[in-house]
Structures are given as structure tokens and as C-alpha cells.
Design an enzyme around this catalytic site. Sequence first.
Site, short mmCIF file in Angstrom:
data_model
loop_
_atom_site.label_atom_id
_atom_site.label_comp_id
_atom_site.label_asym_id
_atom_site.label_seq_id
_atom_site.Cartn_x
_atom_site.Cartn_y
_atom_site.Cartn_z
CG HIS A 100 2.85 -7.63 -25.73
ND1 HIS A 100 1.95 -8.63 -25.20
CD2 HIS A 100 3.25 -7.14 -24.62
CE1 HIS A 100 1.99 -8.71 -23.87
NE2 HIS A 100 2.75 -7.44 -23.59
CG ASP A 139 1.18 -0.36 -21.16
OD1 ASP A 139 1.48 -0.09 -20.03
OD2 ASP A 139 1.41 -1.41 -21.78
CG ASN A 195 2.35 -11.71 -27.72
OD1 ASN A 195 2.92 -10.78 -27.18
ND2 ASN A 195 1.04 -11.42 -27.90
CD GLU A 208 -1.27 -8.35 -27.36
OE1 GLU A 208 -0.33 -8.82 -27.56
OE2 GLU A 208 -1.79 -8.40 -26.42
#
Length: 233
Positions: free
Chosen positions: A138, A67, A136, A143
Site C-alpha cells: 500500500h 492521509d 502489502n 490498499e
Amino acid sequence: MIWVSFSDYASLSTRAAAIFLSAIRQSPRIVLGLPTGRTPLGMYERVVAECSREYHCFRDVVTFNLDEYAGISCEHPGSYCTFMKGVLFDHVDVDPRNTNIPDGTVRDLAAECARYERDIAAAGGLQLTFLGLGSNGHIAFNEPGTPWTSRTRVVELTESTRAANAALFPGEEVPRQAITMGIATILSSRRIVLLASGEKKRAAIERLRSGERSEDFPASALWEHDDVTVLVA
Ligand code: GLP
């Protein structure tokens, strides 16, 4: 999914580097998927240390980063491009033409995402991809709620992810968007190694270990894959 637990971060990093090095020695033209973040730092450090003793360690290795932030140039100190040069690319004999990171500065981000997918395919596909884990759940910048069919695309970053990455942008606004490989892109890698370390990741690690499969928890997509190793410290 193979789970390997380590008593400390150093041992996790040593194992991750051993997997990395044995893969590039066995397949000198390997296509790697590479993560950023704090977790893989120890792995990169060990890979660089070994490769400084080796002739032609990375000469034909091809890399695709997972990314990059949107609107941030490669030269920006907070970019993942700068990060990768600092921790790996500037210290090994990788051919810069073989290192791929999405370009978040182009006007047509959707076209850039499509190009990235085409380039991965043209390189023969990802053979070994290393991942970190967001607190979380990801993976890359996918996400919670990301469809598992997703490919490389532009995403909005959650506030928690922006806060977690704020250190890269001192005195500046953390970007709101990024380009990320999708979950399907990651799952297309022949082999996947996920690294997770520290108290902040504990809940996410346990949720992954529980075997629950849900789009609310992106890392759980890895249960769909038949060659995943999770290294935990
Ligand atoms: C960022 C990256 C992810 C990375 C995650 C965890 O959001 N885009 O690829 O896995 O953070 O980072 P860290 O290893 O610093 O905890």
C-alpha cells in the site's frame, strides 16, 4: 524509475533528507506531499537538524500529508497530525496555515476529501511527494485493489494495516477508516520519492522491482509515472 540501494537505514535517511533539503532550497514555495510512518523518521530528523542552522528554511513551503485516520482529532496522540508536529512542524519555521492534513473529525468526510483535492489544486499541485511502502504494497492508505484513478477519499483499513499501526493506539481500538490521497492524486505529483527499509518490506520491494503492474499491488502504479526514485535499505 530510478532505484538507489543503501547498506543501512541511516544512509537512506541521509539521501532522502538531501533530496528534501535541496528541493526546498531550490524552490522555497514548493508544495510537498508528506508521509507518516516509521520509515521517514530518519529523513525528518535530518531535515530538522539542518533547518535549525538555516534562516527561513520552511517559511513559504506548503505541505499536504498523504492521509489521516477518521474520527481522530488533531490533538489525539495517535493522529498523523500529532505525528507531523512531533517530527517536523514544531521544529521548523513552517507556517501552520501552509500545513495541510485531512480532518478526519468532520461530519461530512466526503466533503472534506473533495476540499482536500481542491486545496491541492489551488496550491498549484504537488511538486515533490515522499512515500513509504506498506508490507502489502500500500501507498498512503491505498490498499490492494484500489483503482489507479482514485482521488482523495474515505477508505476502510485492512486488518494487517490496523495491526501494523496499533502502537499508535495503546489500549484503544485502532480506527477502522481513514482519509487518504488516492493513487491518481499521488501520481499527479511532479516528482515522487519512495522510501522502503527493513526485512518486513523485502517482499514488497522485490515485487515492486519486478515491474509487475497490478491494482492488487498499489505501489506498482508508480511505474506509470516518469519521475520516481526508490530509495531502499
Ligand atoms: C501507514 C501509512 C503509510 C506508510 C505505511 C508504512 O499505513 N498510512 O503512509 O507508508 O504505514 O509505514 P512504516 O514506514 O511505519 O512501515
